[in-house]
Motif scaffolding. Structure first.
Motif, PDB file in Angstrom:
ATOM      1  N   GLU A   1      -5.668   2.346  10.499  1.00  0.00           N
ATOM      2  CA  GLU A   1      -5.265   1.110   9.829  1.00  0.00           C
ATOM      3  C   GLU A   1      -3.841   0.708  10.231  1.00  0.00           C
ATOM      4  OE1 GLU A   1      -7.317   0.724   5.548  1.00  0.00           O
ATOM      5  OE2 GLU A   1      -6.098   2.547   5.788  1.00  0.00           O
ATOM      6  N   LEU A   2      -2.983   1.716  10.321  1.00  0.00           N
ATOM      7  CA  LEU A   2      -1.597   1.433  10.680  1.00  0.00           C
ATOM      8  C   LEU A   2      -1.509   0.857  12.086  1.00  0.00           C
ATOM      9  CD1 LEU A   2       1.365   1.581   9.891  1.00  0.00           C
ATOM     10  CD2 LEU A   2       1.405   3.960  10.686  1.00  0.00           C
TER      11      LEU A   2
ATOM     12  N   LEU B   1      -1.564   4.777   4.298  1.00  0.00           N
ATOM     13  CA  LEU B   1      -2.487   4.160   5.250  1.00  0.00           C
ATOM     14  C   LEU B   1      -3.032   5.232   6.192  1.00  0.00           C
ATOM     15  CD1 LEU B   1      -0.620   0.888   6.350  1.00  0.00           C
ATOM     16  CD2 LEU B   1      -2.625   1.041   4.863  1.00  0.00           C
TER      17      LEU B   1
ATOM     18  N   ASP C   1       0.840  -1.203   0.000  1.00  0.00           N
ATOM     19  CA  ASP C   1       0.000   0.000   0.000  1.00  0.00           C
ATOM     20  C   ASP C   1       0.871   1.248   0.000  1.00  0.00           C
ATOM     21  OD1 ASP C   1      -2.423  -1.437   0.130  1.00  0.00           O
ATOM     22  OD2 ASP C   1      -2.131  -1.745   2.278  1.00  0.00           O
TER      23      ASP C   1
ATOM     24  N   ARG D   1      -8.714   6.462   1.149  1.00  0.00           N
ATOM     25  CA  ARG D   1      -8.703   5.013   0.906  1.00  0.00           C
ATOM     26  C   ARG D   1     -10.141   4.500   0.942  1.00  0.00           C
ATOM     27  NH1 ARG D   1      -4.581   1.667   1.305  1.00  0.00           N
ATOM     28  NH2 ARG D   1      -5.732   0.122   2.567  1.00  0.00           N
TER      29      ARG D   1
END
Length: 741
Positions: A681-682, A677, A674, A718
């Protein structure tokens, strides 16, 4: 006899063929090893190629027959004779102009040194025995002088005529006797004059020597005369000078001996139709000149597997040891193979000490010296991009072979070494001098819990693999054209890209732990490392004496996967064929390699099949590095690491159990493919993938830590959602800035 013709199929008509029997020595005769036999001369026309067949005729013994084509008016049979034809190969194998071992100064020096050592041994051997040689020369020289005088007197007396004169007397032939008597008197007179002149010459020479010659003149004459008289006087079976070295005995093979071996092994029959063993080539010497070889064609219905199973019987029929017989399968036909019989047992000759004892720096990007093959050629093994499995019975040289390859990595200071000894033996203790990880056994002791240490070490190697692949993906095509690790990149980015060697001694012990959770975790980590690690510069060196029947369920599946994914296999003597197949793989046996048939005994320690490293599968005699040799190499390896500044981990006294948290490296490790992020999400990925250090992290926490390290927080869109986050190239830039600083 009519001129031979060729039928449309290129085959011979057996019904009308004229057979010319060539009579060799009978099978089993004392001279069958050295009997000279006519051999067929290869023709440029495939249709004229002779067929060499074995068998015995009705009236005479025949080892093979030459069949000619039928008469021109005979109707040819559309039958394939099974001979096949050799294609012209302009790029065929050529003998080297200069032997490989003489193409470098080191090789020339080694050859000169070898011959010098041999000459020095002979000089010392004969020098010690020189007084004995002088005494025997004096004794047998005296005997020789007496024999010479006796022979001269018999020559003067014409003693060979005594029989004729006695026969004339017995027959009452007075005239014949008188004639012979006159002849002998005249001959004695002439020969007496010659002997008198000879005696006068010898006496004159002696007087001149006494009168004029210095002492060294007497020595020179004695050096010429005494050896000649001693040789003339000694018995034939009592040599004065004994050899300083043994002369190897080898069996001179011919087609008859080979046929006897195959027929005695049940691989054909000389008298049954269609069951004859034939030859596609004539008998020749190997390129190295250390054996004989011939290409054999088996009867229809008999394949290469049958020869492999009957190898011991074949060796008995050839009157050699099984370790002297080598079979090479012809990929174009299951009936054809090349038989090579070595002059002497090559596996009983040790390969000698490892060349690593010079303790010079090595380059892991170049092949490591491993030993000698059955032809005496050097065998090297490329460690990079490979995972190597070594298996054998206990005390057959398994650990020594694995340690030999690990020592090569020791002498390259850029290689990080992790040593895991599942049997906790003294064989690997000295590796603590250089190892980044050093783990022994499975039972906790004062050094901690080795199982926990192993899990942490494998997890660190896994993170290194992920980080390496991620870093390589960020490099441009100009810098990394093939997208894989190179020697130049390792030199340019030494902190990020380096070679990691993982040694797993008796690795099966870590699949049989009391805790099934530990078994599964270790199995999963090892399966990941062996599947992905080699392409990232991780070299796996695994050894086991029990390569099958480990674990159950997922653990067994992962164990088999880990074992089977090794690209290179080295099998020393195994207990049975099943263990050999587990180490070498299922295809090895069909190709003629069964480690359970390797010879047993002290001379054969370190002998095994090296499978998968190249197109050929050599039988290798590994070099030797005993405990003292290993310690010497390890001491040099530690000095090289201290000088290069790469000594780290266990060897440097550092705790490698749970490494400090490297925020940017961990963030890059979980990014994957990706480009950006969200912080949420990270945080979730860090908690899932690196839970031992990021289990409780939050989006705000990781955002603050990254911003402190120079990673900007930006809008990231995203899946249609626009939130705050970070971009991978920004994290990489911050990491590069930190590494440079």
């Amino acid at each position: 006899m009519s001129n031979p013709t060729t039928n449309p199929t290129g085959a011979t008509d057996a019904a009308d063929a004229e057979v010319i029997p060539l009579r060799p020595a009978p099978f089993g005769s004392p001279d069958d090893d050295i009997t000279a036999h006519p051999t067929a001369t290869p023709s440029t026309d495939p249709a004229d190629a002779p067929v060499l067949t074995g068998g015995e005729g009705a009236d005479v013994d025949t080892s093979f027959e030459v069949q000619f084509d039928p008469e021109p008016d005979a109707e040819p049979e559309p039958v394939d004779d099974g001979i096949g034809y050799l294609l012209d190969d302009p790029e065929g194998d050529a003998y080297p102009v200069i032997p490989e071992n003489l193409r470098s100064l080191g090789g020339v020096g080694e050859a000169i040194g070898r011959h010098a050592r041999r000459l020095a041994h002979r000089a010392a051997f004969h020098g010690v025995r020189a007084p004995r040689y002088a005494l025997l020369a004096a004794v047998w020289g005296t005997v020789g002088l007496c024999r010479l005088i006796n022979r001269q007197l018999k020559w003067w007396w014409v003693s060979e005529q005594d029989y004729l004169r006695s026969l004339a007397i017995a027959q009452g032939d007075r005239r014949d006797w008188l004639t012979l008597h006159r002849e002998v008197k005249e001959t004695r007179r002439v020969r007496g004059i010659i002997l008198a002149g000879q005696a006068a010459g010898v006496l004159l020479g002696v007087l001149l020597l006494v009168k004029l010659a210095p002492w060294w003149g007497w020595v020179a004459v004695a050096a010429v005369v005494v050896p000649w008289l001693a040789h003339f006087g000694r018995p034939e079976d009592h040599p004065i000078i004994v050899p300083a070295m043994t002369v190897p005995r080898f069996r001179l093979l011919n087609h008859d001996v080979v046929l006897r071996g195959y027929y005695s092994a049940g691989l054909g029959h000389p008298d049954k139709p269609g069951q004859q063993v034939t030859f596609e080539t004539t008998m020749s010497r190997t390129k190295e000149g250390q054996g004989s070889q011939v290409k054999v064609v088996l009867p229809h219905g008999t394949g290469f597997d049958a020869v492999v199973k009957a190898k011991d019987d074949l060796a008995s029929g050839l009157d050699v040891a099984p370790s002297q017989v080598y079979l090479t399968h012809d990929p174009t036909s299951h009936r054809r193979h090349t038989l090579t019989v070595m002059d002497r047992d090559p596996l009983a000759v040790p390969a000698g000490k490892t060349p690593l004892l010079d303790c010079k720096p090595r380059n892991i990007w170049k092949p490591a010296p491993f030993g000698l093959d059955e032809h005496g050629r050097k065998v090297t093994l490329a460690l990079l991009w490979n995972s190597i499995l070594i298996g054998a019975q206990p005390r057959k040289g398994k650990t020594f072979a694995a340690r030999l390859l690990a020592l090569y990595g020791v002498l390259d200071p850029s290689v990080r070494l992790s040593v895991v000894d599942g049997k906790n033996s003294p064989d690997w203790n000295k590796f603590a001098m250089v190892a980044y990880h050093f783990i022994r056994g499975t039972t906790p002791d004062r050094n901690g819990d080795p199982v926990t240490q192993l899990i942490d070490a494998l997890a660190e190697i896994k993170r290194h693999i992920i980080a390496t692949n991620d870093f390589l993906s960020t490099l441009s095509a100009e810098e990394c054209p093939e997208g894989k690790l190179t020697e130049e990149l390792c030199r340019k980015y030494p902190k990020r890209l380096f070679i990691w060697m993982l040694v797993m001694e008796e690795f099966q012990n870590y699949f049989e732990l009391q805790s099934q959770d530990d078994n599964k975790e270790i199995a999963g980590l090892l399966s990941f490392i062996i599947a992905v690690g080699p392409s990232s510069g991780v070299i796996l060196l695994s050894s086991s004496q029990k390569p099958s029947g480990i674990g159950a369920g997922d653990v067994q599946r992962l164990f088999n996967r880990y074992r089977d994914l090794h690209a290179v296999r080295f099998a020393l003597r195994c207990g049975n064929r099943n263990v050999s197949d587990a180490i070498l793989g299922g295809d090895a046996y069909s190709e003629g390699f069964d480690a359970s048939t390797l010879p047993v005994g002290k001379p054969y320690l370190g002998v095994g099949y090296l499978y998968g490293a190249a197109d050929e599968t050599p039988t290798v005699r590994t070099h030797l590095a005993d405990h003292g040799d290993a310690e010497k190499i390890l001491t040099a390896g530690r000095a090289l690491r201290e000088r290069a500044g790469t000594l780290a981990g266990y060897a440097a006294g550092q705790d490698t159990g749970t490494p400090d948290r490297d925020v940017l490296a961990d963030v890059l490790a979980v990014f994957g493919g990706d480009p950006a992020l969200h912080w949420t999400e990270l945080a979730e990925r860090l908690a899932d993938q690196i839970g031992d250090r990021w289990a409780d992290t939050t989006a705000d926490a990781i955002s603050a830590q990254c911003r402190d390290l120079g990673v900007p927080s930006v809008d990231v869109k995203r899946n249609g959602v626009n939130r705050k986050g970070c971009r991978k190239n920004a994290v990489q830039a911050a990491a590069d800035t930190g590494a440079a600083g």
